[in-house]
Design an enzyme around this catalytic site. Sequence first.
Site, PDB file in Angstrom:
ATOM      1  N   CYS A 121       0.636  -1.447  -0.457  1.00 34.25           N
ATOM      2  CA  CYS A 121       0.270  -0.304   0.449  1.00 34.25           C
ATOM      3  C   CYS A 121       1.223   0.988   0.143  1.00 34.25           C
ATOM      4  CB  CYS A 121      -1.077  -0.058   0.872  1.00 34.25           C
ATOM      5  SG  CYS A 121      -2.175   1.255   1.520  1.00 34.25           S
ATOM      6  N   PHE A 260      -4.450  -2.215 -19.911  1.00 32.90           N
ATOM      7  CA  PHE A 260      -5.380  -3.486 -20.035  1.00 32.90           C
ATOM      8  C   PHE A 260      -4.345  -3.858 -21.250  1.00 32.90           C
ATOM      9  CE2 PHE A 260      -9.169  -0.847 -19.259  1.00 32.90           C
ATOM     10  CZ  PHE A 260      -9.928  -2.182 -18.338  1.00 32.90           C
ATOM     11  N   CYS A 261      -3.461  -4.288 -21.672  1.00 32.78           N
ATOM     12  CA  CYS A 261      -1.896  -4.848 -22.283  1.00 32.78           C
ATOM     13  C   CYS A 261      -2.265  -6.291 -22.083  1.00 32.78           C
ATOM     14  CB  CYS A 261      -0.740  -4.390 -21.928  1.00 32.78           C
ATOM     15  SG  CYS A 261      -0.855  -2.984 -21.555  1.00 32.78           S
ATOM     16  N   LYS A 262      -2.944  -6.624 -23.363  1.00 29.96           N
ATOM     17  CA  LYS A 262      -3.337  -7.968 -23.948  1.00 29.96           C
ATOM     18  C   LYS A 262      -2.985  -8.362 -25.407  1.00 29.96           C
ATOM     19  CE  LYS A 262      -5.567  -8.871 -20.506  1.00 29.96           C
ATOM     20  NZ  LYS A 262      -6.177  -7.787 -19.010  1.00 29.96           N
ATOM     21  N   PRO A 263      -2.413  -9.161 -25.704  1.00 28.53           N
ATOM     22  CA  PRO A 263      -2.232  -9.992 -27.008  1.00 28.53           C
ATOM     23  C   PRO A 263      -2.935  -8.968 -28.254  1.00 28.53           C
ATOM     24  CG  PRO A 263      -1.380 -11.431 -25.444  1.00 28.53           C
ATOM     25  CD  PRO A 263      -2.182 -10.754 -24.819  1.00 28.53           C
ATOM     26  N   GLY A 264      -2.807  -8.115 -28.273  1.00 29.13           N
ATOM     27  CA  GLY A 264      -3.736  -7.385 -29.802  1.00 29.13           C
ATOM     28  C   GLY A 264      -4.061  -6.699 -29.115  1.00 29.13           C
ATOM     29  N   ARG A 265      -4.334  -6.318 -27.765  1.00 29.87           N
ATOM     30  CA  ARG A 265      -4.706  -5.076 -27.218  1.00 29.87           C
ATOM     31  C   ARG A 265      -3.993  -4.102 -25.968  1.00 29.87           C
ATOM     32  NH1 ARG A 265      -9.523  -5.992 -22.781  1.00 29.87           N
ATOM     33  NH2 ARG A 265     -10.467  -3.648 -22.551  1.00 29.87           N
TER      34      ARG A 265
END
Length: 277
Positions: A121, A260-265
């Site tokens: 925290c 929101f880092c995801k493959p392709g996004r």
Amino acid sequence: MKKTQRKEIENVTNITGVRQIELWRRDDLQHPRLDEVAEEVPVALVYNGISHVVMMASPKDLEYFALGFSLSEGIIESPRDIFGMDVVPSCNGLEVQIELSSRRFMGLKERRRALAGRTGCGVCGVEQLNDIGKPVQPLPFTQTFDLNKLDDALRHLNDFQPVGQLTGCTHAAAWMLPSGELVGGHEDVGRHVALDKLLGRRSQEGESWQQGAVLVSSRASYEMVQKSAMCGVEILFAVSAATTLAVEVAERCNLTLVGFCKPGRATVYTHPQRLSN
């Protein structure tokens, strides 16, 4: 230092961060089994004999944590401001005993605060609401990053979470080159602590904050943005979302914040001019 004390300290600093405990599965409540659980311990950072903060953390790489925390909280400007550091066991956890330069210690005493932190925290225990969101020097615009290189890094982020692979209970923070290669990372039960460990290690090794970005497995809170900016990081990628305060701080200090880092996004919250696709 006595031999017994030295051996005790070595045992402390070689902890794996995992402990086996007895537990029960839903489909078989009659028969216990052993499984790995991530360790979480109180870690006190003690500057020149005065306890400054207590954080809940994984008991690994605590020297890097202490250095990264000292930098990202503005307690020091450089690793050279620390003259010595020891990790020692205490009654209920661990202490990192840090010897600061006289100038830095005087500055710390002027704004000293005591935290009794929850897991990683970054706000718990601040003395006033005005202490939240310390002023950060606006970052320069010295680099760009091709988002097409992000997917490969995401696939390898888990490589820096050996404890997480066993327990499902840690966050990771890693340094990503413009090529998408991850060249160093740390994990911890606390996301802020994992980031501090990464910041501390790169600073200790004299690595540049240019030509790369930080990638974290967690959400992007304002503390993550502020810590990154304090150390000169221009781009922060997070696997999960960003908070409104994180976006506000990133906008103000010129940090490129991506969630929101995801493959392709990927979702870019601030300063997209550093990014290409």
